[in-house]
Design a protein around this motif. Structure first.
Motif, short mmCIF file in Angstrom:
data_model
loop_
_atom_site.label_atom_id
_atom_site.label_comp_id
_atom_site.label_asym_id
_atom_site.label_seq_id
_atom_site.Cartn_x
_atom_site.Cartn_y
_atom_site.Cartn_z
N GLU A 157 0.80 -1.23 0.00
CA GLU A 157 0.00 0.00 0.00
C GLU A 157 0.83 1.28 0.00
OE1 GLU A 157 -2.72 -0.09 3.27
OE2 GLU A 157 -3.20 -2.21 2.99
N THR A 158 1.86 1.31 0.83
CA THR A 158 2.56 2.57 1.06
C THR A 158 3.31 3.07 -0.16
OG1 THR A 158 2.83 1.97 3.39
CG2 THR A 158 4.21 3.76 2.56
N ILE A 159 4.05 2.19 -0.79
CA ILE A 159 4.87 2.58 -1.94
C ILE A 159 4.02 2.62 -3.20
CG2 ILE A 159 6.88 2.01 -3.36
CD1 ILE A 159 8.03 0.54 -0.96
N ASN A 160 3.91 3.78 -3.80
CA ASN A 160 3.20 3.91 -5.07
C ASN A 160 3.71 5.14 -5.80
OD1 ASN A 160 1.51 6.27 -4.19
ND2 ASN A 160 0.68 4.73 -2.77
N ILE A 161 3.24 5.32 -7.01
CA ILE A 161 3.76 6.41 -7.83
C ILE A 161 3.39 7.76 -7.26
CG2 ILE A 161 3.66 7.48 -10.12
CD1 ILE A 161 3.29 4.72 -11.31
N ASN A 162 2.17 7.90 -6.79
CA ASN A 162 1.74 9.19 -6.27
C ASN A 162 2.48 9.57 -4.98
OD1 ASN A 162 -0.07 9.78 -8.30
ND2 ASN A 162 -1.82 8.88 -7.25
N SER A 163 2.52 8.64 -4.05
CA SER A 163 3.15 8.94 -2.75
C SER A 163 4.66 8.86 -2.81
CB SER A 163 2.63 7.97 -1.68
OG SER A 163 1.23 8.09 -1.54
N GLY A 164 5.15 8.08 -3.74
CA GLY A 164 6.60 7.89 -3.85
C GLY A 164 7.11 6.92 -2.80
N ILE A 165 8.38 7.01 -2.52
CA ILE A 165 9.04 6.13 -1.55
C ILE A 165 9.24 6.91 -0.25
CG2 ILE A 165 11.11 4.79 -1.05
CD1 ILE A 165 11.44 4.41 -4.05
N PRO A 166 8.74 6.39 0.86
CA PRO A 166 8.91 7.10 2.15
C PRO A 166 10.39 7.32 2.48
CG PRO A 166 7.28 5.35 2.35
CD PRO A 166 7.93 5.18 1.01
N THR A 167 10.61 8.25 3.38
CA THR A 167 11.99 8.60 3.74
C THR A 167 12.74 7.43 4.35
OG1 THR A 167 11.25 10.86 4.18
CG2 THR A 167 13.41 10.23 5.02
N THR A 168 12.05 6.61 5.15
CA THR A 168 12.69 5.47 5.80
C THR A 168 11.81 4.24 5.66
OG1 THR A 168 11.67 5.95 7.96
CG2 THR A 168 13.84 6.93 7.51
N PRO A 169 12.39 3.05 5.72
CA PRO A 169 11.59 1.83 5.74
C PRO A 169 10.97 1.64 7.12
CG PRO A 169 13.91 1.30 5.98
CD PRO A 169 13.84 2.78 5.76
N PRO A 170 10.10 0.65 7.29
CA PRO A 170 9.55 0.38 8.63
C PRO A 170 10.66 0.20 9.65
CG PRO A 170 8.38 -0.89 6.98
CD PRO A 170 9.54 -0.25 6.27
N LYS A 171 10.50 0.84 10.80
CA LYS A 171 11.55 0.84 11.81
C LYS A 171 11.13 0.04 13.04
CE LYS A 171 14.75 3.57 10.05
NZ LYS A 171 16.15 3.14 9.86
N LEU A 172 12.14 -0.52 13.72
CA LEU A 172 11.91 -1.14 15.01
C LEU A 172 11.83 -0.05 16.07
CD1 LEU A 172 14.40 -4.14 14.97
CD2 LEU A 172 11.92 -4.27 14.90
N LEU A 173 10.88 -0.19 16.97
CA LEU A 173 10.75 0.78 18.06
C LEU A 173 11.50 0.31 19.31
CD1 LEU A 173 6.97 1.70 17.67
CD2 LEU A 173 8.98 2.88 16.74
N THR A 174 12.35 -0.66 19.15
CA THR A 174 13.14 -1.19 20.26
C THR A 174 14.50 -1.60 19.73
OG1 THR A 174 13.28 -2.93 21.94
CG2 THR A 174 12.17 -3.48 19.89
N ASN A 175 15.44 -1.74 20.64
CA ASN A 175 16.79 -2.16 20.24
C ASN A 175 17.09 -3.57 20.73
OD1 ASN A 175 16.84 -1.53 22.93
ND2 ASN A 175 18.80 -0.47 22.88
N SER A 176 16.08 -4.44 20.65
CA SER A 176 16.25 -5.81 21.14
C SER A 176 17.37 -6.54 20.40
CB SER A 176 14.94 -6.60 20.98
OG SER A 176 13.97 -6.12 21.88
#
Length: 321
Positions: free
Chosen positions: A123-142
């Motif tokens: 859903e996220t990546i498309n021609i209109n929205s383009g590529i987000p600045t970062t990929p999905p990130k971990l919210l922890t440093n496990s």
């Protein structure tokens, strides 16, 4: 000379001639003289007697040393026992901490991460929205907490029959950590590629619409209205529906492609000075748009592969539980 003096003395007298030497003249005291000599010899022999020894050392000394050595050895053994028990406790706690981190990875980190990557390419990546600045990130440093643990010490906390399982645990966690690093590197590259296409495309978009407006003005100034209605409709539609958002797909499908077809069908590239400019710029727009479309398809496929690898690794870890 001394003996002659003794003969002149009266009977039953004792005369000491020299130190430690006693002569008795009386017959009654002859036995005493002998007893005194024997006493002297006995007294002399007392000082010469030695106590029993053990390899040259007195028994009380040996006993003292033995007790001291025994206490020292017992102290060392007790200290080693305490340290060994403490080490066992630390290894047990380390193993429990490691397994708790694995549970956290499987239950609270892995599922949201996998869901994020699935949504990212679907859903996220498309021609209109383009590529987000970062990929999905971990919210922890496990991952960092696990990988920074002392691997040798952690390895020794597992029993012999569990060491293979530990290697598999650690291997999959290391794989996931490296994969996320590779994803960040890949994302940085494709983001630059995307921006190198989108930025020029935005400029072409503006110039293209401006040429359509110039076409209408040129024809009205020259008394020609045959094509103005078509171009004015496209300009109006652009400003009403497209200009205020990211609508590259709509702009291409609803403005550029129909306009390019109209120009070719009416031979305006050859017969109209502005029509020629619109046609040439439309070609460049189409080329850039298709490059962007191919890049987006590539990135979505790659992130689908990333999501698949994350799922495979999480499934392997789950089977080890």
């Amino acid at each position: 000379m001394n003996q002659q003096k003794l003969k002149k003395q009266k009977t039953d007298t004792i005369f000491i001639v020299k130190k430690d030497t006693v002569f008795v003249q009386s017959k009654q005291l002859e036995g005493i003289n002998g007893s005194v000599i024997e006493l002297k010899e006995e007294i002399s022999s007392i000082g010469k007697k030695t106590e029993p020894t053990f390899w040259g050392a007195k028994y009380d000394t040996v006993f003292t040393v033995a007790i001291t050595l025994f206490i020292f050895i017992i102290g060392i053994l007790i200290d080693r026992y305490i340290k060994r028990e403490q080490e066992k406790k630390e290894l047990k706690e380390l193993k429990e901490y490691f397994l708790n981190q694995v549970d956290e990875l499987l239950n609270f980190i892995g599922p949201p991460l996998l869901k994020g990557y699935n949504k990212f390419y679907q859903e996220t990546i498309n021609i209109n929205s383009g590529i987000p600045t970062t990929p999905p990130k971990l919210l922890t440093n496990s991952f960092d907490r696990i990988l920074k643990m002392e691997s040798e010490k952690l390895f020794s906390s597992f029993a012999s029959d569990e060491k293979v399982k530990f290697n598999q645990y650690f291997g999959e966690i290391d794989f996931l950590s490296n994969l996320l690093t590779d994803i960040n590197d890949y994302h940085r590259i494709v983001l630059q590629r995307s921006e190198s296409i989108r930025n020029p495309l935005a400029e072409i978009d503006y110039n293209y619409i401006k040429l359509l407006a110039d076409f209408c003005e040129f024809d009205r100034n020259n008394g020609r209205t045959q094509h103005t209605d078509f171009f004015e409709t496209k300009v109006q539609h652009y400003y009403d529906e497209i200009a205020n958002g990211r609508h590259l797909v709509e702009c291409y499908k609803e403005i550029v492609r129909p306009t390019q077809k109209y120009i070719l069908d009416n031979n305006l590239m050859r017969t109209h000075p502005i029509g020629n400019k619109i046609g040439e710029l439309g070609k460049l727009y189409s080329t850039k748009y298709n490059h962007l479309r191919m890049l987006i398809m590539e990135v979505r496929c790659q992130y689908r592969t990333f999501a698949h690898k994350i799922k495979q690794s999480l499934d392997k870890i789950k089977k080890l539980k």
